[in-house]
Scaffold this motif. Structure first.
Motif, PDB file in Angstrom:
ATOM      1  N   LEU A   1       0.833  -1.200   0.000  1.00  0.00           N
ATOM      2  CA  LEU A   1       0.000   0.000   0.000  1.00  0.00           C
ATOM      3  C   LEU A   1       0.868   1.252   0.000  1.00  0.00           C
ATOM      4  O   LEU A   1       1.972   1.261   0.555  1.00  0.00           O
ATOM      5  N   LEU A   2       0.358   2.302  -0.615  1.00  0.00           N
ATOM      6  CA  LEU A   2       1.075   3.576  -0.620  1.00  0.00           C
ATOM      7  C   LEU A   2       1.359   4.039   0.801  1.00  0.00           C
ATOM      8  O   LEU A   2       0.491   3.910   1.676  1.00  0.00           O
ATOM      9  N   PRO A   3       2.525   4.613   1.028  1.00  0.00           N
ATOM     10  CA  PRO A   3       2.784   5.198   2.346  1.00  0.00           C
ATOM     11  C   PRO A   3       1.992   6.497   2.494  1.00  0.00           C
ATOM     12  O   PRO A   3       1.559   7.094   1.505  1.00  0.00           O
ATOM     13  N   LEU A   4       1.833   6.926   3.696  1.00  0.00           N
ATOM     14  CA  LEU A   4       1.133   8.170   4.000  1.00  0.00           C
ATOM     15  C   LEU A   4       1.895   9.341   3.364  1.00  0.00           C
ATOM     16  O   LEU A   4       3.090   9.506   3.611  1.00  0.00           O
TER      17      LEU A   4
ATOM     18  N   HIS B   1      -6.439  -1.937   2.765  1.00  0.00           N
ATOM     19  CA  HIS B   1      -6.659  -0.538   2.397  1.00  0.00           C
ATOM     20  C   HIS B   1      -5.923   0.409   3.340  1.00  0.00           C
ATOM     21  O   HIS B   1      -5.535   0.040   4.443  1.00  0.00           O
ATOM     22  N   THR B   2      -5.771   1.623   2.836  1.00  0.00           N
ATOM     23  CA  THR B   2      -5.261   2.720   3.641  1.00  0.00           C
ATOM     24  C   THR B   2      -6.054   3.960   3.278  1.00  0.00           C
ATOM     25  O   THR B   2      -6.581   4.062   2.170  1.00  0.00           O
ATOM     26  N   SER B   3      -6.177   4.881   4.202  1.00  0.00           N
ATOM     27  CA  SER B   3      -6.873   6.132   3.915  1.00  0.00           C
ATOM     28  C   SER B   3      -6.223   7.252   4.704  1.00  0.00           C
ATOM     29  O   SER B   3      -5.681   7.035   5.782  1.00  0.00           O
ATOM     30  N   TRP B   4      -6.262   8.426   4.118  1.00  0.00           N
ATOM     31  CA  TRP B   4      -5.657   9.580   4.754  1.00  0.00           C
ATOM     32  C   TRP B   4      -6.428  10.851   4.414  1.00  0.00           C
ATOM     33  O   TRP B   4      -7.252  10.864   3.514  1.00  0.00           O
ATOM     34  N   ARG B   5      -6.131  11.895   5.155  1.00  0.00           N
ATOM     35  CA  ARG B   5      -6.673  13.228   4.904  1.00  0.00           C
ATOM     36  C   ARG B   5      -5.495  14.175   4.686  1.00  0.00           C
ATOM     37  O   ARG B   5      -4.531  14.166   5.439  1.00  0.00           O
ATOM     38  N   THR B   6      -5.638  14.969   3.648  1.00  0.00           N
ATOM     39  CA  THR B   6      -4.708  16.063   3.397  1.00  0.00           C
ATOM     40  C   THR B   6      -5.572  17.313   3.402  1.00  0.00           C
ATOM     41  O   THR B   6      -6.321  17.551   2.455  1.00  0.00           O
ATOM     42  N   GLY B   7      -5.529  18.039   4.497  1.00  0.00           N
ATOM     43  CA  GLY B   7      -6.439  19.166   4.660  1.00  0.00           C
ATOM     44  C   GLY B   7      -7.866  18.647   4.745  1.00  0.00           C
ATOM     45  O   GLY B   7      -8.168  17.775   5.549  1.00  0.00           O
ATOM     46  N   ASP B   8      -8.730  19.128   3.854  1.00  0.00           N
ATOM     47  CA  ASP B   8     -10.124  18.681   3.857  1.00  0.00           C
ATOM     48  C   ASP B   8     -10.416  17.643   2.766  1.00  0.00           C
ATOM     49  O   ASP B   8     -11.569  17.359   2.459  1.00  0.00           O
ATOM     50  N   VAL B   9      -9.373  17.073   2.176  1.00  0.00           N
ATOM     51  CA  VAL B   9      -9.529  16.057   1.126  1.00  0.00           C
ATOM     52  C   VAL B   9      -9.248  14.675   1.718  1.00  0.00           C
ATOM     53  O   VAL B   9      -8.219  14.460   2.365  1.00  0.00           O
ATOM     54  N   PHE B  10     -10.171  13.755   1.495  1.00  0.00           N
ATOM     55  CA  PHE B  10     -10.075  12.378   1.980  1.00  0.00           C
ATOM     56  C   PHE B  10      -9.695  11.478   0.814  1.00  0.00           C
ATOM     57  O   PHE B  10     -10.250  11.591  -0.280  1.00  0.00           O
TER      58      PHE B  10
ATOM     59  N   VAL C   1      -7.389   4.201  -0.572  1.00  0.00           N
ATOM     60  CA  VAL C   1      -6.783   3.307  -1.567  1.00  0.00           C
ATOM     61  C   VAL C   1      -7.042   1.887  -1.110  1.00  0.00           C
ATOM     62  O   VAL C   1      -6.689   1.514   0.009  1.00  0.00           O
ATOM     63  N   GLU C   2      -7.639   1.113  -1.997  1.00  0.00           N
ATOM     64  CA  GLU C   2      -8.005  -0.262  -1.659  1.00  0.00           C
ATOM     65  C   GLU C   2      -7.382  -1.230  -2.663  1.00  0.00           C
ATOM     66  O   GLU C   2      -7.428  -0.985  -3.868  1.00  0.00           O
ATOM     67  N   LEU C   3      -6.799  -2.297  -2.151  1.00  0.00           N
ATOM     68  CA  LEU C   3      -6.287  -3.381  -2.985  1.00  0.00           C
ATOM     69  C   LEU C   3      -7.148  -4.601  -2.706  1.00  0.00           C
ATOM     70  O   LEU C   3      -7.316  -4.986  -1.553  1.00  0.00           O
ATOM     71  N   SER C   4      -7.714  -5.183  -3.745  1.00  0.00           N
ATOM     72  CA  SER C   4      -8.457  -6.436  -3.567  1.00  0.00           C
ATOM     73  C   SER C   4      -7.850  -7.465  -4.507  1.00  0.00           C
ATOM     74  O   SER C   4      -7.640  -7.198  -5.683  1.00  0.00           O
ATOM     75  N   GLN C   5      -7.558  -8.624  -3.960  1.00  0.00           N
ATOM     76  CA  GLN C   5      -6.881  -9.671  -4.714  1.00  0.00           C
ATOM     77  C   GLN C   5      -7.808 -10.854  -4.877  1.00  0.00           C
ATOM     78  O   GLN C   5      -8.558 -11.220  -3.971  1.00  0.00           O
ATOM     79  N   TYR C   6      -7.735 -11.480  -6.061  1.00  0.00           N
ATOM     80  CA  TYR C   6      -8.585 -12.616  -6.404  1.00  0.00           C
ATOM     81  C   TYR C   6      -7.740 -13.871  -6.571  1.00  0.00           C
ATOM     82  O   TYR C   6      -6.533 -13.796  -6.770  1.00  0.00           O
TER      83      TYR C   6
END
Length: 191
Positions: free
Chosen positions: A34-37, A80-89, A92-97
């Motif tokens: 996953l992408l780093p913060l 998954h990972t999620s972050w906020r940069t200011g007021d933007v959310f 990022v989700e990885l799903s594997q089959y």
């Protein structure tokens, strides 16, 4: 007894080294891919990393249908990972089959493109360079939260082998498709 000889045109390609074989990387710990913060961002919630199928299905409008559909596709795991940069959310989700379900990642992305286009109000979307079936959709359509505030939502989807990358961006302002393309390209490079 002599061994059979095959014409050179039929000879197989040389085996890949571990560095060249994506599957070596993607069969490992998906959370490490996953992408780093990003600098200046803060984690958006306490739930980062692995997601069970039931947790993953909860993000859909009809979780029960999503759960069944993911089982049919051969869902293996998600992170998954999620972050906020200011007021933007950003999420990022990885799903594997399952490896045996070769077309599942492509099928999932194809299924989701219509929803993503409608959600953001960007019917055509934008191509993701190097990923012909992937698309990024701008967030042009104003949506209203329960508290009456306005927000915009964009989505970018693509797959690499048996892994789907799904990027959501939510902002109080319209979102360009390029925002999603930048994030998804960075995530795809890590795969």
């Amino acid at each position: 007894m002599p061994q059979p000889a095959y014409p050179s045109a039929r000879a197989g390609a040389p085996a890949l080294t571990a560095d060249e074989d994506d599957m070596v990387r993607t069969d490992g710990d998906l959370t490490k891919l996953l992408l780093p913060l990003p600098k200046g961002s803060k984690l958006a919630d306490d739930i980062q990393g692995w997601e069970s199928l039931s947790e993953y299905a909860q993000s859909f409008d009809r979780p029960g249908d999503a759960f069944r559909h993911q089982l049919e596709l051969g869902f293996r795991r998600a992170a998954h990972t999620s972050w906020r940069t200011g007021d933007v959310f950003v999420n990022v989700e990885l799903s594997q089959y399952q490896h045996a379900a070769e077309d599942s990642a492509d099928s999932y992305v194809s299924d989701q493109l219509g929803f993503a286009a409608d959600r953001g109000g960007d019917p055509g979307g934008s191509a993701i360079p190097g990923y012909p079936s992937g698309r990024a959709y701008a967030g042009k359509k104003a949506q209203h939260a329960d508290d009456g505030s306005v927000f915009y939502e964009s989505q970018a989807l693509a797959y690499h082998g048996d892994i789907v990358v799904d990027v959501f961006v939510v902002s109080p302002r319209p979102i360009s498709a390029q925002t999603g393309i930048g994030i998804i390209e960075s995530q795809l490079e890590r795969l």
